[in-house]
Enzyme design. Structure first.
Site, PDB file in Angstrom:
ATOM      1  N   SER A 311     -18.991  30.614  -0.893  1.00  0.00           N
ATOM      2  CA  SER A 311     -17.638  30.953  -0.469  1.00  0.00           C
ATOM      3  C   SER A 311     -17.692  31.734   0.841  1.00  0.00           C
ATOM      4  O   SER A 311     -18.407  32.731   0.962  1.00  0.00           O
ATOM      5  CB  SER A 311     -16.953  31.789  -1.553  1.00  0.00           C
ATOM      6  OG  SER A 311     -15.662  32.170  -1.153  1.00  0.00           O
ATOM      7  N   GLY A 312     -16.942  31.265   1.825  1.00  0.00           N
ATOM      8  CA  GLY A 312     -16.943  31.906   3.134  1.00  0.00           C
ATOM      9  C   GLY A 312     -17.918  31.312   4.112  1.00  0.00           C
ATOM     10  O   GLY A 312     -18.061  31.821   5.225  1.00  0.00           O
ATOM     11  N   THR A 316     -14.194  24.528   4.413  1.00  0.00           N
ATOM     12  CA  THR A 316     -12.870  23.969   4.696  1.00  0.00           C
ATOM     13  C   THR A 316     -12.730  23.611   6.171  1.00  0.00           C
ATOM     14  O   THR A 316     -12.220  22.533   6.512  1.00  0.00           O
ATOM     15  CB  THR A 316     -11.778  24.971   4.280  1.00  0.00           C
ATOM     16  OG1 THR A 316     -11.924  25.271   2.881  1.00  0.00           O
ATOM     17  CG2 THR A 316     -10.406  24.399   4.539  1.00  0.00           C
ATOM     18  N   ASN A 357     -13.691  35.813   1.519  1.00  0.00           N
ATOM     19  CA  ASN A 357     -13.192  34.803   2.457  1.00  0.00           C
ATOM     20  C   ASN A 357     -11.683  34.962   2.566  1.00  0.00           C
ATOM     21  O   ASN A 357     -10.990  35.061   1.548  1.00  0.00           O
ATOM     22  CB  ASN A 357     -13.553  33.396   1.953  1.00  0.00           C
ATOM     23  CG  ASN A 357     -13.248  32.330   2.976  1.00  0.00           C
ATOM     24  OD1 ASN A 357     -12.846  32.625   4.090  1.00  0.00           O
ATOM     25  ND2 ASN A 357     -13.426  31.089   2.599  1.00  0.00           N
ATOM     26  N   SER A 360     -10.030  31.149   1.337  1.00  0.00           N
ATOM     27  CA  SER A 360     -10.896  30.536   0.329  1.00  0.00           C
ATOM     28  C   SER A 360     -10.143  29.438  -0.413  1.00  0.00           C
ATOM     29  O   SER A 360      -9.007  29.631  -0.860  1.00  0.00           O
ATOM     30  CB  SER A 360     -11.383  31.595  -0.663  1.00  0.00           C
ATOM     31  OG  SER A 360     -12.145  31.010  -1.688  1.00  0.00           O
ATOM     32  N   SER A 361     -10.769  28.286  -0.557  1.00  0.00           N
ATOM     33  CA  SER A 361     -10.178  27.185  -1.317  1.00  0.00           C
ATOM     34  C   SER A 361     -10.323  27.494  -2.798  1.00  0.00           C
ATOM     35  O   SER A 361     -11.435  27.618  -3.308  1.00  0.00           O
ATOM     36  CB  SER A 361     -10.880  25.863  -0.994  1.00  0.00           C
ATOM     37  OG  SER A 361     -10.712  25.522   0.355  1.00  0.00           O
ATOM     38  N   GLY A 584     -17.265  26.938  -3.332  1.00  0.00           N
ATOM     39  CA  GLY A 584     -18.680  27.269  -3.293  1.00  0.00           C
ATOM     40  C   GLY A 584     -19.094  28.128  -4.474  1.00  0.00           C
ATOM     41  O   GLY A 584     -18.282  28.575  -5.296  1.00  0.00           O
ATOM     42  N   GLU A 586     -19.998  31.168  -6.691  1.00  0.00           N
ATOM     43  CA  GLU A 586     -19.377  32.487  -6.699  1.00  0.00           C
ATOM     44  C   GLU A 586     -20.091  33.387  -7.700  1.00  0.00           C
ATOM     45  O   GLU A 586     -20.435  32.946  -8.812  1.00  0.00           O
ATOM     46  CB  GLU A 586     -17.889  32.397  -7.065  1.00  0.00           C
ATOM     47  CG  GLU A 586     -17.044  31.711  -5.999  1.00  0.00           C
ATOM     48  CD  GLU A 586     -15.564  31.761  -6.335  1.00  0.00           C
ATOM     49  OE1 GLU A 586     -15.235  32.193  -7.451  1.00  0.00           O
ATOM     50  OE2 GLU A 586     -14.748  31.386  -5.474  1.00  0.00           O
TER      51      GLU A 586
END
Length: 1223
Positions: A311-312, A316, A357, A360-361, A584, A586
């Site tokens: 994540s981050g 995306t 993030n 973040s998605s 991603g 986590e």
């Protein structure tokens, strides 16, 4: 089988070993291709990779390959095998140290069988192939063996002794665990003195030293080019490029993208044109997208771009960049703009700010872009996975909910805010609970305007947009609904405030229905429904469940509408490129069910990555008989079995525990500890927690809320509430929920979606992009080596490079290879067999033997070799096209000359005919000219005569005019003499002129008056029409008023009848009680009457018969200590209480009815609605009526029971006295 060689007893130096290795390598023939294996005779079973071609099969200059059973073997092959055994004997190669606690899977060794997980989305191999492998498995090969690096790596300096002796640059691991670059100064035993780049000198053990690459290889764009492939070298190379804003690097077939956390000048039309025209070839997302597009158009095989990372890490943004390049390649139809705008919409509704993030998605998406046969985008389809809907109602500190809520509150126009009754984001409970309302350098209002433009581009109707915003506002208002306790059992009622009103209006339901759904629940008891009050926790859960369901359904519906707008339709060609952007890995301080599902998805994606880049590649080498040295990599098979195994897997046990009503999160944790402790990836913890060792590290999960989130309950009352709404979207959401035959748990549903995704990706050619997060603080220019190294290890980048350097990334079947490049042969091959044609092509283009291997069914080529053939093919085709062009030009010119000659002859005949016709016309014209001239002369003569005649007449007229003017002058002189006599006449003329002007003024005034009269008449007509309309409305109101009065009278009569019926029921009870008192007197047991029991429905119904029973007022003959008298007094007290309650309620209902009459007649100034108040009064009366009937029935049964017991006691006493007298 490789022959076993005993280790040499003679000690040899490292330099001697390396020189001997180089000498043996140079002795190998370079121009002799390797032995070609025989093709399989049966499709059902592959031949053993130990088999070779037929006897005396010759390739090139007499290179003979025979069967191994007694036949001849090529000397080069013998030398190659001997070299491998000798290298293994001498210990030239060293194995990289693996981390403790990790499990490695060794693939690539010949005939090694791999156990697949208990449940897999991929197709299983045939039983015949598995039996074949087990039958041909060598026991010595089945055992785990030491993985050996490639020969190229070993010869480039993995011998540390050579590096130490030459005092080359090295990487040394210091005491703090950091790798530093330095140069060997001296060595002493097992220690070495190293001069670091900073100038300091340290002494480190030789075991902590790794060779460094030369300066010329610093910052290479592909890690394959590194001479020494070790962790510090890879880290340094990536850091070198990152510090110079070169954020993209290649690791074999994988693109490594490091998030710069700033804008870099690597994008735009200039770069798109460069990569499209093959002017640029540096690593880039554009290059990956271009490769996928070209392979799709060339091979007609669907492609997929799989973007993964923590994540981050920038997944995306990477997906958006890839979509921009594909839109530029396939643009022109106009639909590409809609495809690009889907990113803006999905980010607004599916992305949120987290601690790691800012964008973040919180869901996974697969964008499937379809292309036509000409390479133009003809449509798209979006699939989504596991939206984190709990974020709607619960947010951690420092995080935000989904962007759309803040964008709506900040950017909605005033008219929309008024319709939705919107407030600021800081005033909503769902949004302000985290204490974070804004994001630095992000304008939510501007983002909302961009969202509106995107919705218009994807052709979403305005009505649907209004409905979307109404549902979002309804969710926010639901979060503001509060509750108040009403008793000691924590039961609550909904506070009827603005939140309830606005939420009900936006949803299209009644506020009373919403309050009822959030504060009560219906329990099925036989054929009856029992309404039970909810506690505070239950009411909050019901409110939050309704809000989450509405948002999740709205998100799914929005994606469905986008897909309808971008659907392919009849233009579908089967060519598509899939772009996967999923959440991603986590790992937070507190990890719940959402992180559990997210990390499971990443495990499955990592397995897909391993499958394509490790397992399938090396298994394909083995199955096709390629000589291959296995490469170790971390396999996550055990972790996937932990999740997916049945019946003792995490998901299976979670579903099983979710089916038990009395199960809790602690019982679920106990069950996990009981059944899964044997799995090495599972570890039970205290307090209902457990940890899982993922491929990216160990994560501790808290089971709190696991069962509830997996069940995902939605009360039936909430579904009925949505079904009764007048708005279209809530009704659609409820109907979709009711249409599901069997509700799946969240875990099972997500697992099915994940398996479907894996099957879809399995049918495509994958292109992997690994996004790396350089630092945890999201700052530009900061490079944390430990964090980057951890991600590289998790991604398996080093193993990918190792396989790519020693492997064969290009593989083509013999038939396809011969068909595509067979026309390049300068000499016809006698045998038209594809294998023979392939071998001839390789010899003609002088492809070195170590650059390819020939398998049973395919030809395997190293990197860059297919490019040589493609260039030759392209040049040959261009030459053929050039010859065809000149030949077609010659044919066209000959045909042109022939046509030209015919046209010239035809034109000559036509021109002669035209000249003759023109000559005849000229003769006719000459005759016509002569005739015209004769007539013209005649006309001119006549004209001259007429002109002279007109001149004479003009002269006469001038003369006569002169005479008249002279006479006029004489008359003027006469007028001047008489001027004094003309003054009175002038005055009279002035008066006449003044009267005429006055008359004109009066006429204008008259016209104005006439216009005003017409306007007044028109206004009068309008007023009459309005009066007629008002009279009609007045008649309608009078008619309504008469209807209301009639209803009120009927209601009053009905109430009177009900009151009379209840009074009669009370009288019956009183008389029955008095009769029981009289019957209980001593000495009169036979005088006890039977107590009549009347049903309350019969008593209260109008016209019911009431029996006449005499009721005495007082029983004076009973003693004070008589039990029956006490019971009678209790009964009388109960009846008196009922009478008082009846009188009190009667008075209240009469007052309410009178008030309604006053409101209807207009005597009261209240603003209440008479119709609503009448309905409420009727509802209260019916409710009290049912309760009063129940109390009356209970009182009757009590009195009857007391009466029977006392009568029995009296009879016993009477019988005892009689017995005593008899004795």
């Amino acid at each position: 089988m490789l022959t076993t060689v005993m280790p040499s007893t003679t000690a040899r130096s490292s330099l001697e070993e390396m020189l001997d290795s180089i000498r043996r390598r140079d002795e190998q023939p370079k121009d002799v291709p390797p032995a070609l294996p025989t093709r399989p005779n049966s499709k059902a079973r592959l031949p053993s990779n130990r088999r070779s071609l037929l006897h005396n099969f010759k390739i090139g200059d007499g290179v003979t390959v025979n069967l191994p059973n007694g036949g001849k073997v090529d000397k080069g092959e013998k030398k190659g095998r001997a070299q491998k055994e000798e290298r293994k004997r001498d210990g030239i190669f060293t194995e990289e140290v693996k981390e403790l606690g990790t499990e490695s899977g060794s693939f690539g060794s010949k005939k090694m069988k791999v156990d697949s997980p208990a449940e897999t989305p991929y197709g299983r191999r045939s039983q015949e192939e598995e039996n074949y492998e087990s039958d041909n498995m060598d026991p010595s090969e089945a055992e785990p063996s030491t993985s050996l690096p490639s020969t190229e790596e070993s010869e480039r300096g993995y011998n540390i002794g050579y590096v130490l002796k030459k005092k080359l640059r090295v990487w040394c691991c210091l005491s703090n665990g950091q790798w530093e670059l330095g140069k060997i100064q001296s060595t002493s035993g097992k220690d070495a003195v190293v001069l670091l780049s900073g100038g300091s000198v340290v002494t480190v053990p030789t075991g902590n030293i790794l060779p460094a690459n030369p300066d010329i290889l610093e910052g290479v764009d592909d890690l394959i080019q590194l001479s020494y492939l070790n962790e510090p070298s890879v880290l340094h190379n990536l850091q070198y490029r990152y510090s110079r804003d070169m954020v993209y690097s290649k690791a074999g077939p994988v693109l490594v993208a490091i998030n710069p956390f700033k804008d870099v000048q690597l994008y735009g039309n200039e770069f798109i044109t460069g990569y499209r025209d093959k002017v640029m070839d540096n690593p880039h997302v554009y290059a990956i997208a271009d490769t996928a597009f070209n392979e799709m158009m060339r091979d007609e095989v669907n492609q997929s771009i799989i973007i993964s990372g923590e994540s981050g890490a920038g997944k995306t943004e990477t997906a958006k960049i890839a979509m921009q390049y594909l839109a530029a390649l396939g643009g022109g139809s106009g639909i590409e703009y809609g495809v690009l705008q889907t990113n803006c919409i999905l980010e607004a509704f599916g992305n949120a700010k987290t601690l790691r993030n800012v964008n973040s998605s919180r869901f996974g998406k697969l964008i499937e872009i379809h292309f036509s046969t000409t390479g133009k985008i003809c449509g798209a389809k979006i699939q989504t996975f596991l939206l984190e809907k709990s974020r709607v109602v619960q947010i951690a500190k420092g995080e935000r909910s989904y962007h759309i809520f803040y964008q709506l509150c900040a950017g909605a126009p005033a008219s929309l805010k008024e319709r939705l009754n919107l407030k600021a984001a800081s005033e909503y409970n769902y949004l302000k609970q985290s204490g974070c309302l804004t994001i630095d350098d992000v304008d939510d209002a501007k983002k909302f305007h961009m969202l509106m433009e995107a919705l218009d581009i994807v052709k979403l109707p305005k009505d649907d947009q209004e409905n979307i915003f109404a549902m979002l506002a309804a969710v926010l208002w639901l979060g503001d609904i509060s509750f108040q306790k009403i008793d000691n059992e924590n039961h609550v009622d909904v506070v009827a405030d603005d939140a309830v009103t606005y939420a009900a209006i936006l949803m299209g339901c009644k506020a009373e229905d919403l309050i009822f759904a959030l504060s009560t629940c219906k329990i099925q008891a036989g054929n009856d429904n029992i309404v039970q009050k909810l506690t505070l926790r239950q009411s909050i859960d019901a409110r939050d469940a309704l809000a989450k369901f509405i948002y999740e359904s709205l998100f799914d519906w929005l994606v469905e509408q986008i897909n309808k707008s971008l659907e392919v339709g009849k233009c579908r060609t089967g060519r598509s490129i899939n772009i996967l952007d999923i959440y991603g890995f986590e790992s937070f301080e507190e990890n719940s069910f959402e992180q559990f599902c997210i990390n499971y998805a990443n495990e499955r994606l990592q397995q897909h990555f391993n499958r394509h880049l490790f397992k399938l590649e090396q298994e394909e080498y083995t199955q096709d008989g390629i000589d291959w040295t296995k490469v170790d990599f971390e396999d996550n098979k055990e972790c996937l079995n932990l999740f997916e195994k049945k019946p003792l897997g995490l998901l299976s046990l979670l579903d099983e525990e979710s089916t038990f009503p009395k199960a809790s999160d602690l019982t679920f944790a106990d069950k996990l500890n009981q059944h899964l402790n044997a799995n090495p990836c599972f570890k039970g913890e205290r307090g209902g927690a457990f940890s899982v060792r993922h491929y990216a590290g160990e994560v501790l999960y808290d089971t709190s809320g696991f069962l509830e989130k997996n069940r995902d309950p939605l009360p039936s009352d909430s579904i009925q509430l949505l079904s009764s709404c007048s708005c279209q979207l809530p009704q659609l959401f409820a109907s979709n929920m009711l249409s599901k035959s069997q509700k799946q748990s969240v875990g099972t549903k997500f697992k099915g979606q994940l398996f479907k995704l894996m099957k879809q990706l399995e049918n495509t050619t994958p292109h992997f992009i690994r996004c790396i997060k350089p630092n945890s603080k999201q700052l530009p220019g900061v490079y944390e080596k430990d964090l980057v190294l951890q991600q590289l290890r998790c991604c398996g980048v080093l193993e990918v490079v190792r396989i790519s350097r020693s492997g064969y990334p290009t593989r083509i079947t013999h038939k396809h290879f011969a068909k595509r490049y067979g026309f390049l042969l300068s000499v016809n091959v006698v045998s038209q067999d594809p294998l023979s044609i392939s071998a001839a092509i390789l010899q003609q283009f002088n492809i070195l033997p170590d650059m390819y291997q020939v398998g049973y069914t395919k030809l395997f080529l190293r990197t860059g070799q297919i490019g040589i053939l493609e260039d030759a093919r392209k040049k040959t085709l261009q030459g053929i096209l050039c010859v065809q062009k000149w030949f077609r030009g010659h044919q066209a010119r000959c045909y042109f000359q022939k046509i030209k000659k015919g046209i010239t002859n035809l034109q000559s005949y036509i021109r002669g005919e035209n000249a003759r016709k023109e000559y005849q016309d000229l003769v006719k014209r000459q005759k016509a000219v002569a005739l015209i001239q004769r007539h013209m002369r005649k006309q001119i003569t006549w004209r001259t005569q007429n002109d002279r005649k007109r001149a004479v007449i003009l002269l006469q007229s001038v003369t006569r005019g002169w005479l008249v003017r002279r006479h006029l002058n004489d008359m003027e002189n006469l007028v001047k003499s008489n001027f004094s006599n003309t003054k009175p006449i002038a005055k009279q003329a002035a008066k006449i002129l003044e009267r005429k002007e006055h008359t004109q003024v009066q006429s204008s005034v008259l016209e104005e008056l006439q216009r005003r009269v017409l306007m007044a008449e028109a206004a009068l007509v309008r007023k009459e029409e309005e009066n007629a309309a008002l009279q009609e409305q007045l008649q309608q109101f009078e008619k309504r008023w008469s209807d209301y009065e009639a209803k009120m009278k009927s209601m009053e009569e009905m109430w009177q009848k009900e009151m009379t019926s209840l009074q009669r029921s009370l009288a019956i009870v009183k008389r029955s009680l008095a009769a029981d008192d009289n019957a209980g007197e001593p000495g009169r047991p036979d005088a006890l009457p039977v107590l009549h029991c009347y049903d309350s429905e019969d008593i209260t119904s109008p016209g019911a018969h009431t029996p006449d029973v005499t009721t005495p007022e007082k029983l004076s003959n009973l003693t004070p200590d008589n039990g029956f008298g006490q019971a009678s007094d209790a009964g009388l007290n109960a009846v008196s209480h009922l009478v008082k309650e009846f009188e009190k309620r009667k008075q209240v209902f009469e007052e309410d009815a009178g008030f309604l009459v006053e409101v209807k007649s207009g005597h009261s100034a209240s603003s209440a609605n008479p119709r609503d108040e009448l309905r409420k009064l009727k509802l209260r009366f019916e409710t009290w009526k049912k309760e009063y009937k129940l109390k009356l029935r209970e009182t009757k049964s009590t009195l009857h029971r007391l009466g029977n017991s006392e009568v029995e006691k009296t009879r016993r006493r009477w019988w005892g006295k009689k017995s005593t007298r008899g004795t």
